[in-house]
Design an enzyme around this catalytic site. Structure first.
Site, PDB file in Angstrom:
ATOM      1  N   CYS A  92      41.192   3.902 -22.686  1.00  0.00           N
ATOM      2  CA  CYS A  92      40.260   3.604 -21.592  1.00  0.00           C
ATOM      3  C   CYS A  92      39.014   2.886 -22.088  1.00  0.00           C
ATOM      4  O   CYS A  92      38.480   2.005 -21.414  1.00  0.00           O
ATOM      5  CB  CYS A  92      39.890   4.882 -20.853  1.00  0.00           C
ATOM      6  N   HIS A 386      36.474  10.046 -20.397  1.00  0.00           N
ATOM      7  CA  HIS A 386      37.156   8.866 -19.846  1.00  0.00           C
ATOM      8  C   HIS A 386      36.151   7.766 -19.538  1.00  0.00           C
ATOM      9  O   HIS A 386      35.148   7.991 -18.863  1.00  0.00           O
ATOM     10  CB  HIS A 386      37.895   9.251 -18.571  1.00  0.00           C
ATOM     11  N   ASN A 408      38.662   1.566 -12.388  1.00  0.00           N
ATOM     12  CA  ASN A 408      39.394   2.419 -13.304  1.00  0.00           C
ATOM     13  C   ASN A 408      40.511   1.616 -13.978  1.00  0.00           C
ATOM     14  O   ASN A 408      40.762   0.459 -13.619  1.00  0.00           O
ATOM     15  CB  ASN A 408      39.962   3.628 -12.552  1.00  0.00           C
TER      16      ASN A 408
END
Length: 467
Positions: A92, A386, A408
């Site tokens: 991520c 994250h 995202n």
């Protein structure tokens, strides 16, 4: 004699058993009876147990008073770009960092079609982390194997997690290539097996290097052995991720696929110079909200880096008010930001909404969950897990945030069109990191970011679950 021995053994076992049962601090029969007496057995309790036994907890704790139509308006929003998907990997940090870089390029050129190869940068990330491990083993070889730092290396030889420091150090060193030039592979999308195999090989190499140091090997011999070890890792990476290109031909296209230029030959370095234009290190600061520690102090996390000769993660600890103001200033100028969160807390994945009111766990279980942000961090209950790309904020009439939005990297079908909306209250509780270009940082904070840092160990609760 045999019967006597058996009798004595049985007596000893009974004595040890009785001693263990009566040891102070264990669950005694009396304590267990007290616990049982406090359990309720009404019809409602039995129905609740049956419901929880047969359903997902979040489905039962869902607050349906909060399930109405979601407000998706944002008063300040950057240009949309395609949503990426990290699949079954922990990259991520890389996806968010590269999303920021391609957004900066699009802002300069009016092109939204460029996506950088995550697989390419991941290759070099894994090779560099392997070197970081092997050199760390050499540096600590005089310590016993159960030393905390030696144990840190052997426990985590390789990972696919990281921070924006890795994006800066790796792209400056190795450049960038378009995704079309080096696309994803099964192992880049699904990193666990590849990582476990390389981890095992690195641990084996680590023991060999410790033996060499113990036998008095010269630095040149250690360097030669390490080079051969890295050649093995390189080969494993080529087989799983593909070989990084040294040159390629590419033509930029607009968001409709129309070529914007004639095809041109690039190296990864020359492509980086065209799309980024300057070294990243020195252009940004990283800020953190960690209420356990004094604010307006700079901290540095030892060994939280991607390359041995690169930069540890260094941050200025700030109250949320300061962090929010820099984020707002950046977004108003049309620029996205790298940011990180404890995203799983109170996340409605289907709707793409992070809201403290999404789930009522307290009513479901008949208890409260009362820790504050500092207490959650200290007890390993929450941390930076994250990274996502901050893209929008909705402000009230007084300029205060009402909600935020991030791009995202879980695919376009996940959440709200691939994005997650966060209420202002949730953002303050579960947002941790932000990377801010220096032009949006007030001068007093820039000066504070340059102070000598307090060193923080990588075992700190906030960083053990690093994204």
């Amino acid at each position: 004699m045999k019967k006597q021995a058996i009798f004595l053994s049985a007596a000893l076992l009974l004595t040890l058993s009785a001693s263990a049962q009566s040891r102070q601090g264990g669950i005694s029969e009396q304590m267990l009876n007290t616990i049982r007496q406090q359990q309720t057995t009404s019809a409602a309790d039995r129905a609740l147990r049956n419901a929880i036994a047969a359903n997902a907890i979040d489905d039962l704790a869902r607050n349906y008073q909060n399930a109405g139509e979601m407000d998706t308006h944002f008063s300040v929003e950057t240009k949309k770009q395609s949503i990426t998907d990290q699949k079954s990997s922990g990259r991520c940090w890389m996806f968010s960092g590269l999303n920021v870089l391609r957004a900066n390029f699009a802002k300069r050129t009016d092109s939204l079609a460029v996506e950088f190869s995550q697989d390419y940068l991941f290759f070099w990330d894994q090779l560099e982390k392997s070197n970081l491990f092997l050199q760390g083993i050499i540096d600590t070889a005089s310590k016993p194997i159960d030393d905390q730092r030696v144990q840190f290396f052997f426990k985590n030889p390789l990972s696919d997690g990281g921070t924006f420091c890795g994006v800066a150090d790796l792209t400056e060193k190795y450049g960038l290539v378009p995704k079309a030039v080096m696309p994803e592979t099964f192992s880049s999308d699904n990193t666990s097996k590849m990582s476990r195999l390389i981890d095992s090989k690195l641990r084996e190499f680590g023991l060999q290097l410790r033996d060499m140091v113990g036998q008095g090997s010269k630095p040149a011999d250690l360097e030669k052995a390490k080079t051969q070890m890295l050649a093995t890792v390189y080969h494993m990476l080529v087989l799983t991720l593909g070989e990084p290109p040294t040159q390629f031909t590419y033509a930029f296209r607009d968001k409709n696929g129309k070529p914007l230029s004639e095809p041109k030959q690039y190296t990864p370095r020359s492509f980086y110079e065209e799309v980024v234009g300057q070294p990243l290190n020195g252009t940004f600061i990283m800020v953190m909200n960690d209420p356990r520690r004094p604010y307006y102090k700079t901290y540095e996390v030892e060994y939280d880096r991607h390359t041995y000769d690169g930069h540890n993660w260094r941050y200025l600890n700030l109250p949320m008010d300061d962090i929010e103001q820099m984020a707002i200033a950046t977004l108003k100028d049309g620029r996205k930001l790298y940011s990180s969160y404890d995203v799983a807390k109170f996340l409605d994945r289907k709707r793409g909404l992070c809201d403290l009111q999404n789930f009522d766990y307290e009513s479901l279980f008949g208890t409260s969950f009362g820790m504050n942000k500092a207490q959650r961090i200290s007890t390993f209950d929450s941390g930076s897990t994250h990274a996502m790309t901050l893209t929008a904020v909705d402000l009230d009439a007084n300029g205060k945030p009402l909600k935020w939005k991030v791009e995202n990297s879980w695919g376009a079908a996940n959440g709200h069109e691939g994005c997650i909306i966060m209420t202002a209250e949730w953002f303050r509780e579960y947002m941790f990191r932000l990377v801010v270009d220096k032009q949006y940082v007030p001068q007093n904070l820039l000066k504070l970011s340059e102070q000598a840092p307090v060193m923080v160990m990588p075992e700190d609760p906030l960083f053990v679950a690093d994204e």
